[in-house]
Design a protein around this motif. Structure first.
Motif, mmCIF file in Angstrom:
data_model
loop_
_atom_site.group_PDB
_atom_site.id
_atom_site.type_symbol
_atom_site.label_atom_id
_atom_site.label_comp_id
_atom_site.label_asym_id
_atom_site.label_seq_id
_atom_site.Cartn_x
_atom_site.Cartn_y
_atom_site.Cartn_z
ATOM 1 N N LEU A 31 0.500 -0.945 0.111
ATOM 2 C CA LEU A 31 0.177 -0.276 -0.312
ATOM 3 C C LEU A 31 1.275 1.384 -0.098
ATOM 4 O O LEU A 31 1.352 1.521 1.040
ATOM 5 C CB LEU A 31 -0.985 0.079 1.193
ATOM 6 C CG LEU A 31 -1.803 1.014 1.072
ATOM 7 C CD1 LEU A 31 -3.626 1.232 -0.037
ATOM 8 C CD2 LEU A 31 -2.552 1.374 2.957
ATOM 9 N N GLY A 32 1.615 1.719 -0.663
ATOM 10 C CA GLY A 32 1.435 3.160 -1.408
ATOM 11 C C GLY A 32 0.245 4.563 -0.295
ATOM 12 O O GLY A 32 -0.003 4.571 -1.233
ATOM 13 N N LEU A 33 1.912 5.455 0.144
ATOM 14 C CA LEU A 33 0.973 6.759 0.372
ATOM 15 C C LEU A 33 1.823 7.629 0.209
ATOM 16 O O LEU A 33 2.920 7.717 0.487
ATOM 17 C CB LEU A 33 0.448 6.266 1.548
ATOM 18 C CG LEU A 33 -0.283 5.307 2.731
ATOM 19 C CD1 LEU A 33 -0.204 5.204 4.233
ATOM 20 C CD2 LEU A 33 -1.518 5.356 2.630
ATOM 21 N N GLY A 34 1.203 8.315 -0.400
ATOM 22 C CA GLY A 34 1.894 9.696 -0.541
ATOM 23 C C GLY A 34 1.882 10.309 -2.286
ATOM 24 O O GLY A 34 1.369 9.709 -2.693
ATOM 25 N N ALA A 35 2.319 11.342 -2.297
ATOM 26 C CA ALA A 35 2.074 11.591 -3.572
ATOM 27 C C ALA A 35 2.989 10.768 -5.195
ATOM 28 O O ALA A 35 4.343 10.869 -3.708
ATOM 29 C CB ALA A 35 2.481 13.176 -3.861
ATOM 30 N N GLY A 36 1.771 10.822 -5.708
ATOM 31 C CA GLY A 36 3.064 9.367 -6.636
ATOM 32 C C GLY A 36 3.758 8.404 -6.552
ATOM 33 O O GLY A 36 3.445 7.564 -7.154
ATOM 34 N N ALA A 37 2.775 7.939 -4.917
ATOM 35 C CA ALA A 37 2.809 6.560 -4.191
ATOM 36 C C ALA A 37 1.961 5.311 -5.193
ATOM 37 O O ALA A 37 1.512 5.787 -5.878
ATOM 38 C CB ALA A 37 2.902 6.459 -3.241
ATOM 39 N N HIS A 38 2.832 4.260 -5.669
ATOM 40 C CA HIS A 38 2.777 3.382 -6.011
ATOM 41 C C HIS A 38 1.190 2.136 -4.866
ATOM 42 O O HIS A 38 2.503 1.639 -4.075
ATOM 43 C CB HIS A 38 2.966 2.420 -7.471
ATOM 44 C CG HIS A 38 2.889 3.471 -8.603
ATOM 45 N ND1 HIS A 38 3.167 2.725 -8.839
ATOM 46 C CD2 HIS A 38 4.101 5.100 -8.236
ATOM 47 C CE1 HIS A 38 3.920 4.144 -10.885
ATOM 48 N NE2 HIS A 38 3.799 4.664 -9.702
ATOM 49 N N SER A 39 0.796 1.444 -5.586
ATOM 50 C CA SER A 39 0.007 0.466 -4.681
ATOM 51 C C SER A 39 -0.461 -1.126 -5.884
ATOM 52 O O SER A 39 -0.383 -0.325 -6.998
ATOM 53 C CB SER A 39 -1.328 0.738 -4.363
ATOM 54 O OG SER A 39 -0.956 2.009 -3.435
ATOM 55 N N LYS A 40 -0.120 -2.115 -5.102
ATOM 56 C CA LYS A 40 -0.201 -3.296 -5.565
ATOM 57 C C LYS A 40 -0.938 -4.059 -4.754
ATOM 58 O O LYS A 40 -1.104 -4.683 -3.687
ATOM 59 C CB LYS A 40 0.949 -4.299 -5.882
ATOM 60 C CG LYS A 40 0.191 -6.077 -6.464
ATOM 61 C CD LYS A 40 1.121 -6.575 -7.105
ATOM 62 C CE LYS A 40 1.170 -7.713 -6.998
ATOM 63 N NZ LYS A 40 0.984 -8.743 -5.599
ATOM 64 N N LEU A 41 -2.115 -4.298 -5.023
ATOM 65 C CA LEU A 41 -3.188 -4.565 -4.487
ATOM 66 C C LEU A 41 -3.939 -6.450 -4.689
ATOM 67 O O LEU A 41 -4.480 -6.450 -5.807
ATOM 68 C CB LEU A 41 -4.814 -3.736 -3.319
ATOM 69 C CG LEU A 41 -4.331 -2.917 -2.847
ATOM 70 C CD1 LEU A 41 -5.706 -2.003 -2.185
ATOM 71 C CD2 LEU A 41 -4.034 -3.792 -1.637
#
Length: 369
Positions: free
Chosen positions: A247-257
């Motif tokens: 879980l990516g938090l912040g500007a431009g962050a990437h997540s994969k779920l």
């Protein structure tokens, strides 16, 4: 997150005077106000936290303590959760590293890049050799586990100078070193004005030398770019390489779920102000896309084949939801070319596979055509 501009870097970089930590917007993502289901809703515990993507060591330890407290209030952290903070020697202050540890950080990652002032200047780094030495010495005293980022194949760098950088690093007995080949990224200063960098054969020889020196010091090359002593592998990065969720938090962050029958990738707004405004309004996602099933084999291999011990065949099916027949032909090709070795349980890259990793990974692109 504040980030210094460097000529080889294409990160999402912005200046924020005062460096206030946008904790409320970050936690809006963590507790579900961002338009995506947070880890807590998915019934998942948090095994690692990585505070990076900029220069978080610009923030006071009190701000990091507050951020971690807010995260703990919203998400379930496992008892042995690894919490890494990226640190820049140029923002180093005596005793600050100890304060980060007291705030809950368990692992420090220091962007040394080189101990050579000429090479640091060529890379546009704001720190010098003396600052790097001081930061690493302090980290070694404050943390049981810490990482040093070192780059090689730098403009004008010789094999001897690479050896000197690694020898200097090893004086501090680091439990983990990450080694990166300087690459020229699009849309950077180096892309517009390419520096003279070592030829590929020279760069391969440099990497062999690095592997030899670190091996003698007791660091195992467990991943293409990572060397660690026993018990000090980076749990956070291992999750990426094993095609785990994040879980990516912040500007431009990437997540994969991953869900029962699909894998999704998400990207949050890149502009910090746009990100914060949207996160607080409940929709911080700029992109929310399902990964096509035909692309999953390559995505999986792009990560898993970076590991020296490779991957379990069962893990491939569990992480992608695909049968082994989806990769059977490519695996057969890879084995015939001497790029992998396998048995009925695991697939591992050979030394040749490690040396020609891009070629090995590309064999699985045919599954995505």
């Amino acid at each position: 997150m504040v980030h210094q501009e460097v000529p080889y870097c294409d990160f999402n970089s912005h200046e924020k005077p005062g460096g206030e930590l946008p904790g409320e917007a970050l936690c809006g993502c963590a507790d579900g106000r961002s338009g995506s289901r947070p880890a807590a809703d998915l019934g998942r515990g948090i095994h690692s936290i990585f505070i990076g993507g900029g220069t978080p060591s610009l923030f006071a330890p009190e701000a990091i303590d507050r951020l971690l407290g807010d995260i703990r209030a919203r998400l379930r952290l496992e008892a042995d959760c690894e919490i890494t903070l990226e640190a820049n020697p140029g923002t180093f202050e005596k005793d600050r590293f100890r304060a980060y540890r007291q705030a809950g950080v368990t692992r420090l990652s220091i962007g040394v890049q080189s101990f050579n002032d000429t090479h640091l200047a060529a890379l546009g780094r704001v720190h010098d050799r003396a600052q790097a030495l001081a930061a690493v010495e302090e980290a070694a005293q404050a943390f049981d586990t810490f990482n040093l980022d070192i780059m090689y194949a730098l403009p004008g760098q010789t094999q001897e100078q690479v050896g000197q950088d690694i020898a200097t690093a090893l004086q501090f007995a680091p439990p983990h070193i990450s080694i990166y080949h300087l690459t020229i990224e699009p849309n950077t200063y180096f892309a517009k004005y390419p520096p003279a960098i070592p030829e590929d054969d020279t760069a391969y020889a440099m990497l062999d030398h690095i592997t030899e020196l670190t091996g003698v010091a007791g660091l195992d090359r467990y991943e293409v770019s990572a060397y660690a002593k026993s018990g000090h592998r980076c749990k956070h990065n291992l999750n990426y390489w094993q095609f785990g969720d994040y879980l990516g938090l912040g500007a431009g962050a990437h997540s994969k779920l991953s869900f029962a029958h699909r894998v999704v990738r998400q990207v949050r707004f890149r502009d910090p102000r746009l990100y914060m405004d949207n996160a607080l309004a409940g929709h911080a996602l700029a992109q929310d896309d399902e990964v096509a099933r035909a692309e999953l084999p390559f995505e999986f291999m792009l990560n898993a084949l970076r590991l020296r011990h490779g991957f379990g065949l069962r893990d491939f099916s569990e992480r992608t939801g695909l049968p082994l027949t989806a990769i059977a032909a490519a695996l057969q090709q890879a084995e015939a070319k001497g790029l992998v070795e396998r048995d009925f349980a695991r697939v591992r890259p050979t030394q040749r596979g490690f040396d020609f990793l891009s070629d090995l990974q590309a064999l699985f692109l045919s599954n995505a055509q």
